[in-house]
Design a protein around this motif. Structure first.
Motif, mmCIF file in Angstrom:
data_model
loop_
_atom_site.group_PDB
_atom_site.id
_atom_site.type_symbol
_atom_site.label_atom_id
_atom_site.label_comp_id
_atom_site.label_asym_id
_atom_site.label_seq_id
_atom_site.Cartn_x
_atom_site.Cartn_y
_atom_site.Cartn_z
ATOM 1 N N THR A 88 41.578 42.013 37.483
ATOM 2 C CA THR A 88 42.694 42.809 36.982
ATOM 3 C C THR A 88 43.460 42.005 35.949
ATOM 4 O O THR A 88 43.963 40.920 36.249
ATOM 5 N N VAL A 98 41.704 47.189 34.910
ATOM 6 C CA VAL A 98 40.845 46.662 35.970
ATOM 7 C C VAL A 98 39.394 46.705 35.511
ATOM 8 O O VAL A 98 38.869 47.759 35.165
ATOM 9 N N GLU A 100 35.618 46.374 36.440
ATOM 10 C CA GLU A 100 34.790 46.452 37.636
ATOM 11 C C GLU A 100 33.325 46.237 37.301
ATOM 12 O O GLU A 100 32.898 46.431 36.163
ATOM 13 N N ASP A 339 53.753 41.947 45.608
ATOM 14 C CA ASP A 339 53.440 43.203 44.916
ATOM 15 C C ASP A 339 53.366 42.959 43.416
ATOM 16 O O ASP A 339 54.388 42.770 42.750
ATOM 17 N N ALA A 343 49.066 46.317 41.724
ATOM 18 C CA ALA A 343 47.678 45.862 41.548
ATOM 19 C C ALA A 343 47.019 45.654 42.922
ATOM 20 O O ALA A 343 47.688 45.335 43.904
ATOM 21 N N ASP A 344 45.712 45.855 42.951
ATOM 22 C CA ASP A 344 44.933 45.684 44.178
ATOM 23 C C ASP A 344 44.841 44.189 44.492
ATOM 24 O O ASP A 344 44.282 43.404 43.714
ATOM 25 N N LYS A 346 43.025 42.685 46.412
ATOM 26 C CA LYS A 346 41.647 42.203 46.629
ATOM 27 C C LYS A 346 40.950 41.892 45.308
ATOM 28 O O LYS A 346 39.823 41.393 45.293
ATOM 29 N N SER A 347 41.616 42.236 44.237
ATOM 30 C CA SER A 347 41.046 41.968 42.927
ATOM 31 C C SER A 347 41.368 40.528 42.540
ATOM 32 O O SER A 347 42.263 39.888 43.109
ATOM 33 N N HIS A 384 41.616 39.771 52.108
ATOM 34 C CA HIS A 384 40.243 40.155 52.442
ATOM 35 C C HIS A 384 39.917 39.935 53.907
ATOM 36 O O HIS A 384 39.229 40.726 54.518
#
Ligand SMILES: Cc1cc2nc3c(=O)[nH]c(=O)nc-3n(C[C@H](O)[C@H](O)[C@H](O)COP(=O)(O)OP(=O)(O)OC[C@H]3O[C@@H](n4cnc5c(N)ncnc54)[C@H](O)[C@@H]3O)c2cc1C
Lengths: 519, 401
Positions: A88, A98, A100, A339, A343-344, A346-347, A384
């Motif tokens: 990200t 992002v 992927e 936060d 954003a995720d 896990k990224s 994770h």
């Protein structure tokens, strides 16, 4: 004391890979590791009560497939929580991009159609070039000399791959191979976040800025890496990077390798101008027919051996080998999840607001200064899996660039300033994060040198740059793992093909030894 | 004294060649004004009659201004260990007060330079050589507790050579009767000191005298006053060159190209290729180039040989190409002369192996005879060096000629 055929100095991932390969071919191998556990920079540590870092290294992108299968690491416990971590490109306004899939096969977020299209074309081109370079990683660097024992079969494959590019792409390959990444991204793209991310990735672990000559080749090197059977992907080992080390240690032990930890090698034993063993820091002598140094090459020659056993020109060259590190490592214990504006977690979160910002962050270290606005990649292992932080709390692991390896301000002042500037950057992208921090650890390049023995804190145990690659790595004349001292070989990241949690250098070295030295 | 007096260092270019501390005397004696540059100094090539100057070397007493010789001082607790690693000989074994001829090589075992090493004290040495090497000497010092200083300008030296030099020194008040070859001794002189070593570049009885520039003129005058009865005379480089060829000595950049200056890769030479393998001490521990040299020795991979040649006739053959059977090119003459002492036509030559043992060699000479060249193919034989080696060079005490 049983006698050994081979002593491997340094139980990092390369030392373990070399040890296993040699043991499996019938030699009795002893690994001497100075730390309390083998694994080198893959090892994590408890940096605050209940909080564990995933390792100095925290993202796997180039675990050598020969090591993976040859050591059967899966059977020895290595798994991945994911082998396709997204990246990200964080925006301070929450307008994240992002990427992927392998090397950003698709992009989520606001991006112009033109950039989207151009990115896909650039990505394809970069991957095809990376494909050409990939085979090089798994051979001994060829030398331009008669009787150098070059692996012509494999080199022919490189030639063939080049031919397969076709005329137009081949021309582009030649145009781009030594170019800087800044020019490349600016030729093709306009989006700052995307350009920031790409230039960050290219210069990660280097002592180059995006505009430094030859910086693109490091991005290609990165993209030519492979993990879990996938090219150009990012993976997180289950249990953190330390799990890679653990699996390697288990596999090595299963094959019969003896690993002695807490055994710091002080000097090489040389008799009749041949390496015949080592002397440990406690004075103990350990002998073997061959000694393989999988620790830093500069330290190996200048400290373990010393100038008196070496030629003057050689000492000068190895002393001058560039080994400046600019990556600092940040570990934060957080009492709750941060936060990053949605954003995720896990990224892989990258704060590199633009290509210019990456360059500006690099500028500072050229003058031994701390950048005002450092750039970084963040991994939150506790997002994770459990085991890194108490339930509900988190560990943030970040590689922060660029940190001076020899700060003008002195080590402590520079560390404090770097930490402050890093936290300010984090706060900008994750408002409130500072109030979540219960403990912060920042390892500057010199801290990394002290703790892991990487000279200058350099990621690759010696800068990976064009003038220190292939037959020039670590320096000309010793690029094929053999050294001027008979019976002494090199196998660490300081050798071809360089660093990363990979084992490639160690494996290559073992293959070379098996080819050159009769048991 | 007429050394550079300019105070502004930027004006150095106004004096591209320096004058040695002896210049006031050598200039006065140089009747033909025959000068040549040597290591940044202007030095006499001859003083008027090269044959007479050579004759002084072999029959009476000659004085040669040695100041341009490059000199380095190596001091410190690791000085001996440092020199053992730098040079191919055993510098630790050289006793205090001793001198030895030596060479040093690069990592590949190719010769960088030759020179003489003086052990002035347990941790104090002087290197005298032809070329400048400070960067290499400093690089070689990594890991050693030594200080290396160039002292070329701080030392004034004269070479006093010839069968009567012992008598001249005695007359000058310096008793060197029991001074053996390659030994040195210090005497008080002129309120300072002069160090006298029994060394030289002529293969004859001779001494070198070392003092500071402040005492240079006094030393010159003192020697010439004391030596007058023996016909002492200053000599230039031409006369010395004949004597050194007779003695079979080589000169860097004339008889071989130092590896650090060679532009062409194949010009570098190892000690084996210069006939200097006798001084390589493989048993003293590691030194720079040792591994490469050992490999060369074991593999017998030397490509060249430096040999002495004895040539038919009396035409000097400098610079000539050497042929085997008159057709295969096998080498080059690097120095040659008609030797007045040996009464032979002699040369030093680099010959490609194995032709140094093949026999049937010829040198091709273009003899210029009143504006027309005569092309000669002169038979040449490889022979022992030195070509001229009088026993008096070693006799101790020397005979009072
Ligand atoms: C800040 C930072 C972040 C990084 N992040 C990543 C990442 O995310 N992903 C990635 O792939 N790579 C990463 N790297 C690079 C990677 O960590 C190294 O390239 C890799 O660890 C090199 O492996 P190695 O086995 O050659 O050396 P090391 O892992 O350094 O192992 C050398 C071993 O030798 C031992 N040793 C040293 N001296 C002695 C002695 N005298 N006697 C006995 N043993 C000795 C050491 O204790 C150590 O165990 C990072 C590097 C840095 C500096």
């Amino acid at each position: 004391m049983p006698s050994f055929d081979v002593i491997v100095i340094g139980g990092g991932t390369n030392g373990l890979a070399a040890a296993h390969r040699l043991q499996s071919s019938g030699r009795k191998v002893l690994v001497l590791e100075s730390a309390a556990a083998a694994g080198g920079a893959a090892l994590g540590h408890e940096f605050a009560p209940g909080f564990r870092s995933p390792g100095l290294a925290h993202v796997a992108n180039q675990i050598d497939n020969r090591v993976m299968s040859g050591m059967d690491l899966a059977r020895h416990g290595l798994g991945f929580v994911t082998s396709s971590v997204s990246s990200t490109a964080l925006s301070a306004t929450g307008d994240h991009l992002v990427l992927e899939g392998a090397a950003g096969a698709s992009i989520k977020g606001n991006l112009s159609d033109a950039d989207r299209k151009n990115w896909l074309a650039l990505r394809k081109q970069l991957l095809s070039f990376a494909e050409v370079l990939a085979p090089f990683k798994q051979i001994t660097a060829p030398r331009i000399a008669k009787g150098a024992g070059n692996e012509f079969g494999k080199l022919a494959k490189f030639g063939l791959n080049l031919r397969m590019l076709g005329k137009a792409d081949f021309r582009e390959f030649l145009r781009m191979i030594l170019i800087n990444v800044y020019d490349v991204v600016n030729d093709e793209l306009t989006d700052k976040r995307l350009k920031g991310l790409l230039t960050f990735d290219a210069t990660l672990g280097s002592w180059l800025g995006p505009r430094s000559p030859n910086s693109l080749i490091l991005l290609l090197n990165r993209l030519s890496g492979e993990v879990a059977g996938q090219r150009a992907t990012l993976a997180l080992p289950k249990g953190g990077m330390a799990a890679v080390a653990e699996a390697m240690v288990k596999s090595a032990a299963a094959s019969g390798v003896v690993v002695r930890t807490g055994a710091a090698v002080d000097s090489l034993l040389i008799e009749d101008d041949k390496a015949v063993g080592v002397t440990l820091a406690n004075g103990e002598e350990v002998r073997a027919k061959l000694v393989v140094s999988a620790m830093n090459p500069k330290t190996t020659f200048l400290k373990l051996i010393g100038p008196r056993h070496l030629d003057a020109g050689f000492v000068k060259c190895i002393g001058d080998q560039k080994s400046r590190g600019a990556a600092a490592k940040l570990h934060l214990a957080l009492k709750a999840a941060p936060d990053f504006r949605g954003a995720d977690l896990k990224s892989r979160l990258v704060i590199a607001p633009s290509d210019d910002q990456v360059e500006l962050a690099y500028n500072a270290v050229k003058y031994g200064e701390v950048p005002k606005r450092p750039v970084m990649e963040i991994v939150i292992p506790s997002a994770h899996e459990t085991g890194f932080a108490p339930t509900g709390q988190h560990v943030l692991s970040a590689v922060v660039q660029f940190a001076p390896h020899k700060p003008k301000a002195g080590p402590d002042a520079a560390r404090a300033e770097m930490l402050e500037n890093t936290l300010a950057m984090l706060e900008e992208h994750a408002p409130g994060i500072r109030s979540l921090i219960t403990h912060a650890e920042l390892l500057m390049p010199y801290d990394i040198e002290a703790r892991y023995g990487m000279v200058g804190g350099n990621w690759h145990h010696g800068e990976l740059s064009v003038e220190q690659m292939l037959f020039l790595r670590p320096i000309a004349g010793i690029a094929q793992y053999a050294t001027p001292i008979e019976g002494l070989w090199l196998a660490g990241a300081g050798c071809h093909p360089g660093g990363g949690i990979s084992g490639a250098a160690g494996w290559n070295a073992a293959e070379r030894i098996l080819r050159e030295v009769r048991a | 004294m007429n050394v550079m007096k300019t105070t502004d260092p930027r004006l150095h270019y106004l004096t591209p060649l320096k004058q040695t501390p002896f210049h006031p005397r050598t200039a006065a004696e140089n009747r033909l004004n025959d000068w040549g540059p040597w290591a940044g100094y202007t030095t006499a090539l001859s003083f008027g009659d090269t044959a007479m100057e050579h004759s002084a070397i072999r029959n009476t007493a000659s004085v040669y201004d040695l100041c341009p010789m490059v000199k380095y001082r190596v001091t410190g607790p690791d000085a001996a260990a440092y020199l053992d690693r730098l040079t191919v000989r055993n510098a630790s074994k050289l006793s205090v007060g001793g001198v030895h001829y030596t060479i040093w090589c690069d990592d590949a075992g190719k010769v960088i330079d030759d020179g003489t090493l003086f052990r002035l004290g347990p941790t104090d040495y002087r290197i005298c050589c032809q070329e400048r090497h400070l960067p290499w000497l400093l690089d070689s010092a990594i890991g050693y507790e030594v200080a290396i200083v160039e002292e070329t300008e701080d030392v004034a030296a004269l070479s006093l050579q010839g069968p009567c030099t012992y008598s001249v020194l005695k007359a000058a008040g310096f008793d060197v009767a029991d001074l053996k070859p390659f030994r040195m001794r210090t005497f008080p002189f002129d309120g300072g000191e002069v160090m006298i070593s029994r060394t030289g570049f002529t293969g004859d009885l001779g001494y070198e005298l070392w003092t500071t520039p402040a005492h240079a003129i006094a030393l010159w005058d003192h020697l010439f006053a004391a030596g007058a009865p023996w016909g002492i005379r200053p000599i230039g480089t031409h006369a010395l060159d004949i004597a050194r060829i007779e003695a079979g000595f080589i000169i860097t950049n004339l008889d071989f190209i130092p590896v650090d200056q060679a532009v062409r890769e194949d010009r570098a030479r190892s000690p084996f290729e210069l006939g200097l393998e006798w001084m390589v001490d493989f048993d003293k521990g590691h030194f720079t180039g040792r591994r490469a040299l050992l490999k060369e020795k074991v593999n017998k991979s030397s490509k060249w040989a430096l040999v002495g040649l004895d040539i038919d006739g009396n035409v000097s053959v400098e610079g000539s190409i050497i042929y085997q059977n008159g057709k295969t090119e096998v080498g080059t003459v690097t120095a040659a002369c008609w030797s007045p002492s040996a009464k032979r036509n002699i040369a030093l030559a680099q010959v490609r192996r194995p032709y140094h043992e093949s026999g049937n060699l010829f040198v091709e000479v273009y003899a210029l005879r009143e504006l027309q060249y005569a092309k000669l193919m002169l038979p040449a034989r490889v022979c022992e060096r030195p070509f001229f080696a009088p026993p008096r060079r070693r006799t101790t005490p020397p005979a009072p000629f």
